[in-house]
Design a protein around this motif. Sequence first.
Motif, PDB file in Angstrom:
ATOM      1  N   ALA A  26       1.016  -1.149   0.033  1.00 22.16           N
ATOM      2  CA  ALA A  26       0.072  -0.086   0.110  1.00 22.16           C
ATOM      3  C   ALA A  26       0.720   1.251   0.096  1.00 22.16           C
ATOM      4  N   PRO A  27       1.072   1.652  -1.129  1.00 22.42           N
ATOM      5  CA  PRO A  27       2.008   3.074  -1.176  1.00 22.42           C
ATOM      6  C   PRO A  27       1.483   4.358  -0.775  1.00 22.42           C
ATOM      7  N   TYR A  28       0.530   4.346   0.295  1.00 22.84           N
ATOM      8  CA  TYR A  28       0.033   5.749   0.854  1.00 22.84           C
ATOM      9  C   TYR A  28       1.195   6.624   1.094  1.00 22.84           C
ATOM     10  N   TYR A  29       2.133   6.184   1.745  1.00 25.41           N
ATOM     11  CA  TYR A  29       3.424   6.975   2.073  1.00 25.41           C
ATOM     12  C   TYR A  29       4.585   6.432   1.039  1.00 25.41           C
ATOM     13  N   LYS A  30       4.577   6.725  -0.268  1.00 24.68           N
ATOM     14  CA  LYS A  30       5.363   6.424  -1.279  1.00 24.68           C
ATOM     15  C   LYS A  30       6.825   6.225  -0.924  1.00 24.68           C
ATOM     16  N   VAL A  84       1.197   2.651   8.498  1.00 25.05           N
ATOM     17  CA  VAL A  84       0.214   3.549   9.117  1.00 25.05           C
ATOM     18  C   VAL A  84       0.781   4.395  10.104  1.00 25.05           C
ATOM     19  N   ILE A  85       0.635   5.915   9.850  1.00 27.29           N
ATOM     20  CA  ILE A  85       1.217   6.537  10.871  1.00 27.29           C
ATOM     21  C   ILE A  85      -0.104   7.084  11.816  1.00 27.29           C
ATOM     22  N   ARG A  86      -0.038   6.984  13.007  1.00 26.11           N
ATOM     23  CA  ARG A  86      -1.113   7.551  13.990  1.00 26.11           C
ATOM     24  C   ARG A  86      -1.415   8.819  13.525  1.00 26.11           C
ATOM     25  N   GLY A  87      -2.719   9.120  13.470  1.00 24.65           N
ATOM     26  CA  GLY A  87      -3.712  10.383  13.139  1.00 24.65           C
ATOM     27  C   GLY A  87      -4.141  10.851  14.369  1.00 24.65           C
ATOM     28  N   ARG A 123       6.296  10.107  11.463  1.00 23.48           N
ATOM     29  CA  ARG A 123       7.085   9.436  10.126  1.00 23.48           C
ATOM     30  C   ARG A 123       8.468   9.227  10.304  1.00 23.48           C
ATOM     31  N   GLU A 124       9.403   9.921  11.264  1.00 22.98           N
ATOM     32  CA  GLU A 124      10.712   9.471  11.680  1.00 22.98           C
ATOM     33  C   GLU A 124      10.689   8.032  11.880  1.00 22.98           C
ATOM     34  N   GLN A 125       9.944   7.525  12.845  1.00 21.76           N
ATOM     35  CA  GLN A 125       9.896   5.874  13.259  1.00 21.76           C
ATOM     36  C   GLN A 125       9.512   5.322  12.056  1.00 21.76           C
ATOM     37  N   ALA A 126       8.827   5.862  10.848  1.00 26.13           N
ATOM     38  CA  ALA A 126       8.517   4.970   9.902  1.00 26.13           C
ATOM     39  C   ALA A 126       9.878   4.980   8.950  1.00 26.13           C
ATOM     40  N   VAL A 127      10.553   6.021   8.791  1.00 26.65           N
ATOM     41  CA  VAL A 127      11.978   6.109   7.990  1.00 26.65           C
ATOM     42  C   VAL A 127      12.891   5.014   8.396  1.00 26.65           C
ATOM     43  N   VAL A 128      13.035   4.913   9.845  1.00 25.89           N
ATOM     44  CA  VAL A 128      14.055   4.329  10.604  1.00 25.89           C
ATOM     45  C   VAL A 128      13.632   2.803  10.123  1.00 25.89           C
ATOM     46  N   ARG A 129      12.241   2.436  10.369  1.00 25.65           N
ATOM     47  CA  ARG A 129      11.931   1.288  10.230  1.00 25.65           C
ATOM     48  C   ARG A 129      12.043   0.507   8.643  1.00 25.65           C
TER      49      ARG A 129
END
Length: 184
Positions: A26-30, A84-87, A123-129
């Motif tokens: 799912a490329p929501y955050y490409k 999925v990033i918390r909103g 987003r920072e957590q997502a990038v590291v992972r």
Amino acid sequence: MAVSETHHVLARPVFDAPVKLLIVVAPYYKDIADKLVAGARAEIEAAGGAWDLVEVPGALEVPTAIAIAERLSNFDGYVALGCVIRGETTHYETVCNDSSRALQLMGLQGACIGNGILTVENREQAVVRADADGQNKGGGAAAAALHLIALTRRWGTARKGVGFRPGVGEEIRLAGTGKEPGTA
């Protein structure tokens, strides 16, 4: 922070026959999705496997696409990817819980699935992972699927289909008729 922790990583499985995996993303955050896919592809290729890639609109559609492929195609395993990033709303919990639950249920039915759908606070957590030089969760999800495929091959042949299977010697009869399916 989890980056400084060390974890035991299983040795990459070795296969006698080729493996083919479907990467569903799912490329929501490409940018994050692209890093996850790169990690998954590299891990599959390092194991000598082949892969195909499909994109779906969001994390909730990832399990559905895998279920369709499991029924209609011939993949050995699947890699579920997304972020999925918390909103500000409870939609985060719904997406995280439901996508994870659906993947787990398919796994319990015998599908070999590596879950790399990131569920993070920012987003920072997502990038590291997602980063291959970071936690490489895309590669980890592919590795999980490869290990499950190896177990499936070790313990027997893969069987398609879901649900009730009659025991040996049991006949299937149409409810209430006493007749077997396909008879008049």
